[in-house]
Motif scaffolding. Structure first.
Motif, short mmCIF file in Angstrom:
data_model
loop_
_atom_site.label_atom_id
_atom_site.label_comp_id
_atom_site.label_asym_id
_atom_site.label_seq_id
_atom_site.Cartn_x
_atom_site.Cartn_y
_atom_site.Cartn_z
N SER A 221 0.60 -1.41 0.05
CA SER A 221 -0.07 0.29 -0.03
C SER A 221 0.97 1.30 0.35
CB SER A 221 -1.31 -0.09 1.33
OG SER A 221 -0.18 0.24 2.09
N ASP A 222 0.66 2.96 -0.22
CA ASP A 222 0.82 4.01 -0.27
C ASP A 222 -0.41 4.56 -0.18
OD1 ASP A 222 2.98 5.60 -1.10
OD2 ASP A 222 2.74 5.61 -2.72
N LEU A 223 0.05 6.33 0.47
CA LEU A 223 -0.96 6.62 0.46
C LEU A 223 -0.45 8.05 0.66
CD1 LEU A 223 -3.84 7.82 2.44
CD2 LEU A 223 -2.16 8.02 4.59
N THR A 224 -0.83 8.69 -0.54
CA THR A 224 -0.42 9.59 -0.82
C THR A 224 -1.08 11.07 -0.42
OG1 THR A 224 1.57 11.23 -2.06
CG2 THR A 224 -0.20 9.27 -3.01
N TYR A 225 -1.29 12.51 -0.52
CA TYR A 225 -2.42 13.77 -1.04
C TYR A 225 -1.76 14.13 -1.92
CZ TYR A 225 1.11 16.64 1.40
OH TYR A 225 2.49 17.12 1.65
N VAL A 226 -2.71 14.67 -2.47
CA VAL A 226 -2.71 15.67 -3.89
C VAL A 226 -3.32 16.73 -3.70
CG1 VAL A 226 -2.08 14.14 -5.52
CG2 VAL A 226 -4.67 14.60 -5.22
N ARG A 227 -2.98 18.26 -4.93
CA ARG A 227 -4.16 19.04 -4.16
C ARG A 227 -4.60 19.22 -5.37
NH1 ARG A 227 -2.71 23.32 -0.37
NH2 ARG A 227 -0.77 23.02 -0.99
N VAL A 228 -5.89 19.51 -5.14
CA VAL A 228 -7.24 20.01 -6.45
C VAL A 228 -7.99 20.86 -5.42
CG1 VAL A 228 -9.02 18.51 -7.67
CG2 VAL A 228 -7.30 17.33 -6.99
N ASN A 229 -7.94 22.12 -6.25
CA ASN A 229 -8.63 22.93 -5.88
C ASN A 229 -8.38 23.90 -4.79
OD1 ASN A 229 -10.39 23.23 -8.73
ND2 ASN A 229 -11.83 21.52 -8.07
N GLN A 230 -7.48 23.65 -4.36
CA GLN A 230 -7.39 24.73 -3.05
C GLN A 230 -7.54 23.91 -2.00
OE1 GLN A 230 -5.06 26.87 -3.84
NE2 GLN A 230 -5.28 27.13 -5.56
N LYS A 231 -7.70 22.17 -2.67
CA LYS A 231 -7.94 21.52 -0.84
C LYS A 231 -6.83 20.18 -1.25
CE LYS A 231 -12.90 22.21 -0.60
NZ LYS A 231 -14.35 22.29 -0.52
N LEU A 232 -7.07 19.36 0.08
CA LEU A 232 -5.99 18.39 0.15
C LEU A 232 -6.59 17.27 -0.08
CD1 LEU A 232 -2.80 19.13 2.72
CD2 LEU A 232 -2.83 19.36 0.17
N HIS A 233 -6.57 15.69 -1.00
CA HIS A 233 -7.71 15.32 -1.10
C HIS A 233 -6.36 13.75 -0.60
CE1 HIS A 233 -10.78 16.63 -2.86
NE2 HIS A 233 -10.32 17.73 -2.86
N TYR A 234 -6.52 13.34 -0.12
CA TYR A 234 -5.41 11.80 -0.09
C TYR A 234 -6.28 10.82 -0.53
CZ TYR A 234 -4.48 14.18 4.44
OH TYR A 234 -3.74 15.29 5.37
N ILE A 235 -5.41 10.08 -1.49
CA ILE A 235 -5.44 9.01 -2.10
C ILE A 235 -4.46 7.60 -1.08
CG2 ILE A 235 -4.67 7.84 -4.22
CD1 ILE A 235 -3.81 10.60 -5.51
#
Length: 67
Positions: A46-60
């Motif tokens: 598993s891998d957990l990371t986050y990306v910024r979309v529309n000025q909000k952080l979303h975890y994947i």
């Protein structure tokens, strides 16, 4: 302050190097990069990371079953 004999007592934080190297985990490596397994769900990565979309952080979170 010097006339009164007062001395300031503050400390400046200093860089303290880490004793372990980068990307070294304290968890034992039992798989030893042998990803070819013969049983389902025996090895899950598993891998957990986050990306910024529309000025909000979303975890994947990504889960991979190696068989």
């Amino acid at each position: 302050m010097t006339e009164q004999g007062l001395v300031d007592a503050y400390t400046v934080s200093q860089f303290k190097p880490s004793k372990s190297a980068c990307n070294e985990s304290k968890v034992r490596n039992t798989l030893k990069r042998q990803f070819d397994q013969n049983q389902e769900l025996k090895v899950i990565v598993s891998d957990l990371t986050y990306v910024r979309v529309n000025q909000k952080l979303h975890y994947i979170c990504l889960l991979i079953d190696f068989i």
